[in-house]
Design a protein around this motif. Structure first.
Motif, PDB file in Angstrom:
ATOM      1  N   ALA A   7       0.829  -1.059  -0.029  1.00 18.10           N
ATOM      2  CA  ALA A   7       0.153  -0.093  -0.044  1.00 18.10           C
ATOM      3  C   ALA A   7       0.901   1.246  -0.062  1.00 18.10           C
ATOM      4  O   ALA A   7       1.982   1.096   0.189  1.00 18.10           O
ATOM      5  N   PRO A   8       0.096   2.309  -0.350  1.00 13.60           N
ATOM      6  CA  PRO A   8       1.358   3.784  -0.366  1.00 13.60           C
ATOM      7  C   PRO A   8       1.692   3.658   1.118  1.00 13.60           C
ATOM      8  O   PRO A   8       1.037   3.619   2.091  1.00 13.60           O
ATOM      9  N   SER A   9       3.115   4.459   1.133  1.00 14.69           N
ATOM     10  CA  SER A   9       3.682   4.707   2.401  1.00 14.69           C
ATOM     11  C   SER A   9       4.631   5.896   2.084  1.00 14.69           C
ATOM     12  O   SER A   9       4.635   6.101   0.980  1.00 14.69           O
ATOM     13  N   GLY A  15       2.759   3.083  -3.880  1.00 12.54           N
ATOM     14  CA  GLY A  15       2.593   1.668  -3.290  1.00 12.54           C
ATOM     15  C   GLY A  15       3.543   0.981  -4.553  1.00 12.54           C
ATOM     16  O   GLY A  15       4.502   1.627  -5.178  1.00 12.54           O
ATOM     17  N   THR A  16       3.490  -0.496  -4.350  1.00 11.70           N
ATOM     18  CA  THR A  16       4.245  -1.213  -5.381  1.00 11.70           C
ATOM     19  C   THR A  16       3.412  -2.155  -6.186  1.00 11.70           C
ATOM     20  O   THR A  16       2.322  -2.338  -6.114  1.00 11.70           O
ATOM     21  N   ASP A  17       4.201  -2.403  -7.259  1.00  8.79           N
ATOM     22  CA  ASP A  17       3.555  -3.522  -8.430  1.00  8.79           C
ATOM     23  C   ASP A  17       3.629  -4.890  -7.848  1.00  8.79           C
ATOM     24  O   ASP A  17       4.103  -5.381  -6.822  1.00  8.79           O
ATOM     25  N   LYS A  18       3.216  -5.676  -8.552  1.00  8.47           N
ATOM     26  CA  LYS A  18       3.173  -7.360  -8.412  1.00  8.47           C
ATOM     27  C   LYS A  18       4.597  -7.651  -8.176  1.00  8.47           C
ATOM     28  O   LYS A  18       5.024  -8.777  -7.673  1.00  8.47           O
ATOM     29  N   ASP A  22       8.714   0.081  -7.238  1.00  9.22           N
ATOM     30  CA  ASP A  22       7.939   1.405  -6.825  1.00  9.22           C
ATOM     31  C   ASP A  22       7.099   1.908  -8.097  1.00  9.22           C
ATOM     32  O   ASP A  22       7.874   2.205  -9.072  1.00  9.22           O
ATOM     33  N   MET A  23       5.931   2.113  -7.681  1.00  9.61           N
ATOM     34  CA  MET A  23       5.159   2.753  -8.810  1.00  9.61           C
ATOM     35  C   MET A  23       5.291   4.228  -9.012  1.00  9.61           C
ATOM     36  O   MET A  23       5.392   4.449 -10.236  1.00  9.61           O
ATOM     37  N   LEU A  24       5.654   4.932  -8.291  1.00  9.90           N
ATOM     38  CA  LEU A  24       5.840   6.354  -8.788  1.00  9.90           C
ATOM     39  C   LEU A  24       7.213   6.403  -9.346  1.00  9.90           C
ATOM     40  O   LEU A  24       7.273   7.104 -10.298  1.00  9.90           O
TER      41      LEU A  24
END
Length: 185
Positions: A7-9, A15-18, A22-24
Motif C-alpha cells: 500500500a502507499p507509504s 505503492g508497489t506493483d506485483k 515502486d510505482m512512482l
C-alpha cells in the motif's frame, strides 16, 4: 517480491506493483518514454504536413487536386485503426510505435497547412514579392512559411496530448512499446 502490492507509504508514495517495484518511480520513468515518443511523432507529423500541405496549397492546380484526393482516401480510415494495422505489421518497438502513430495523423496536418497556405497566398506582401521577381521557392520559404509556422507550433503543442493517448492505447493492447519497458500505456 516481499514488497509486492504494498500500500502507499512514506517509502513508496504510490505503492508497489506485483514485482515489488515502486510505482512512482515507474510512472516517472514511463513518462520519459511516453513524452519522447509523443514529441518525436508530433514533430514528424508536423514536418511532413508542412512540406506536403505547403507544396499542395502554394502550387495549387493538379498538384493540389491529387494531394487532396490522396488525403481524402487516407482520412477515410480512422487513425487509430491505421495505427493498429501498422503496429501489427511492424511489431513492437520505439521507432515502430512512432511510425504507427504518424501514419494516421499526417492527412490532418497536410490539410491544416494547406488551408493556412491558401489563406496566406492571397496576401499583398506575396504579390509584392512576385512583382520583385522572387522565385517561387523564395516566396514560399522566406516570405510565406515564417507567417504560417507560428500557427503550426501552437497546433503541434496541442497535438502532443493526443499523441500520448495514442501511444498509451497502442501499448495497452500490446502493440506499442515492449512490455518490459515502463510506459504510460
Amino acid at each position: 517480491v516481499w514488497d509486492a502490492y504494498a500500500a502507499p507509504s512514506r517509502a513508496h508514495p504510490l505503492g508497489t506493483d506485483k514485482n515489488g517495484m515502486d510505482m512512482l518511480t515507474r510512472l516517472m520513468y514511463g513518462g520519459r518514454i511516453s513524452l519522447t515518443v509523443s514529441f518525436i511523432a508530433v514533430i514528424l507529423i508536423t514536418v511532413i504536413g508542412v512540406v506536403m500541405g505547403g507544396i499542395s496549397g502554394f502550387f495549387g492546380g493538379a498538384v493540389d487536386n491529387i494531394a487532396m484526393r490522396i488525403c481524402d482516401v487516407w482520412s477515410a480510415i480512422p487513425s487509430t485503426l491505421l495505427a493498429i494495422l501498422v503496429s501489427t505489421a511492424l511489431g513492437n518497438g520505439f521507432m515502430n510505435t512512432i511510425l504507427a502513430m504518424c501514419i494516421g495523423a499526417i492527412p490532418g496536418s497536410v490539410r491544416n497547412t494547406r488551408a493556412m497556405v491558401l489563406k496566406e497566398r492571397q496576401m499583398e506582401y506575396l504579390e509584392a514579392a512576385k512583382a520583385m521577381n522572387c522565385s517561387k521557392m523564395k516566396i514560399m520559404f522566406k516570405h510565406m512559411m515564417p507567417n504560417i509556422i507560428s500557427f503550426k507550433i501552437v497546433g503541434t503543442a496541442g497535438n502532443i496530448g493526443n499523441s500520448i493517448m495514442m501511444a498509451a492505447n497502442l501499448s495497452f493492447i500490446g502493440l506499442g512499446m515492449s512490455s518490459n519497458i515502463p510506459e504510460w500505456g
